[in-house]
Design an enzyme around this catalytic site. Structure first.
Site, PDB file in Angstrom:
ATOM      1  CD  GLU A  90      -1.811  -2.383   1.302  1.00 49.89           C
ATOM      2  OE1 GLU A  90      -2.675  -3.242   1.061  1.00 49.89           O
ATOM      3  OE2 GLU A  90      -0.669  -2.669   1.757  1.00 49.89           O
ATOM      4  CG  HIS A 134      -9.391  -7.650   7.777  1.00 48.15           C
ATOM      5  ND1 HIS A 134      -8.461  -8.078   8.685  1.00 48.15           N
ATOM      6  CD2 HIS A 134      -8.851  -7.870   6.551  1.00 48.15           C
ATOM      7  CE1 HIS A 134      -7.400  -8.551   8.039  1.00 48.15           C
ATOM      8  NE2 HIS A 134      -7.616  -8.424   6.740  1.00 48.15           N
TER       9      HIS A 134
END
Length: 336
Positions: A60, A129
């Site tokens: 990322e 998550h």
């Protein structure tokens, strides 16, 4: 008008903007061959090719940094980070570079970058998550943060975000992807920084964003039927810049407020809204501002525990009733 899902509105808007502007390109993990974890980018690799739909490594920080550089050189990248939880790996690029380049270099370079990323619980994805950490980004000057709650706003705000010359964090919620609604056929962008009154009311103001704005509408309609309570719903739509004026004007009208969020209560977006109401509408309040948020725990994987930790429509209805009871409100359907 067309009826479509939130997911389809995002897909169609990305395609429309890629057709309109050849400088728009997509980057992210598995967005090409796999068509995205949530199928938002389905078919776009076949239509636009690898140059404009780029599968990236699982890195990322790396692909967000590459997108920032591309934006500085004139392109308009739309980055998909698979979940907002993974954006933490790119925090330095987003906060220290994307948000600050324009100011630090005296306007010599802009960063027309969009970062699309979903969050939210309810899908049994576990504590790491399922977070709503938009506060991290709404806190940072130089960023714009938008949070559409409907398919129509998903389209209008994504159009605005892609055409904006500043970095925009585009928040999606996993629970909204399959929701349906009317979407205008024209390509008119929304105004970033402008909240919407999605339901007019007289008794109490409910302020929310993203999934909770949709919940607020459902609760408002139910309470109108069952209790005769007239709820005004303010959908923030944008977290930075924040439309304080619309919130204040609504509370000055109704004299009561409940603030909803999917995040933790402490230090949350709701705290900023409550402070805004205190600053701008204190003399109009007939009761303290109530806040509804998730439990202050890492979100459990167990479905019953996850459901118990997340704010529900019953929690919202209870907060509205309790606030109005404190000021002696009696509904039109109250038989007493």
């Amino acid at each position: 008008m067309s009826i479509m899902t939130y997911r389809q509105a995002l897909h169609d808007t990305l395609r429309t903007e890629m057709l309109r502007d050849p400088d728009v390109l997509l980057l992210g993990e598995e967005i090409g061959v796999f068509e995205g974890s949530y199928k938002i980018t389905a078919g776009l690799l076949d239509e636009f090719g690898e140059k404009r739909v780029r599968d990236t490594p699982i890195a990322e920080e790396g692909f967000t940094g590459a997108a920032i550089g591309a934006a500085m050189l004139g392109l308009r990248p739309v980055v998909e980070i698979m979940t907002i939880n993974f954006s933490l790996l790119a925090l330095d690029q987003i906060v220290n570079h994307a948000a600050k380049i324009y100011g630090m270099f005296g306007g010599q370079a802009r960063v027309p970058l969009v970062i699309r990323t979903p969050g939210g619980g309810g899908q049994q994805l576990g504590a790491t998550h399922s977070q709503n950490i938009e506060l991290y980004y709404a806190f940072v000057p130089g960023m714009k943060v938008v949070a559409p709650s409907s398919p129509a706003d998903a389209k209008a705000l994504l159009l605005a975000a892609i055409r904006d010359d500043d970095p925009v964090l585009f928040l999606e919620n996993l629970a909204l992807y399959n929701t349906k609604g009317e979407v205008p056929d024209d390509d008119t962008p929304a105004e970033i920084g402008r909240a919407a009154i999605t339901r007019s009311g007289a008794d109490i103001t409910v302020v929310a964003y993203s999934r909770m704005a949709a919940v607020a509408l459902d609760v408002a309609e139910r309470l109108a039927e069952t209790d005769g309570i007239s709820v005004e719903v303010v959908d923030l739509r944008t977290l930075r810049p924040l439309d304080r004026e619309t919130v204040i004007a609504s509370v000055q009208k109704t004299h009561c407020a409940v603030v909803l969020e999917d995040d933790w209560l402490t230090y949350g977006i709701g705290a900023e809204i409550a402070a805004t109401i205190s600053d701008g509408a204190f003399d109009w309040l007939d009761a303290p501002v109530r806040r509804v948020a998730m439990a202050e725990v890492p979100l459990p994987y167990s479905k019953p525990l996850e459901t118990a930790a997340l704010p529900s429509s019953d929690d919202v209805a209870a907060a509205i009733r309790q606030t109005l009871a404190a000021v002696g409100h009696r509904s039109q359907k109250d038989p007493r």
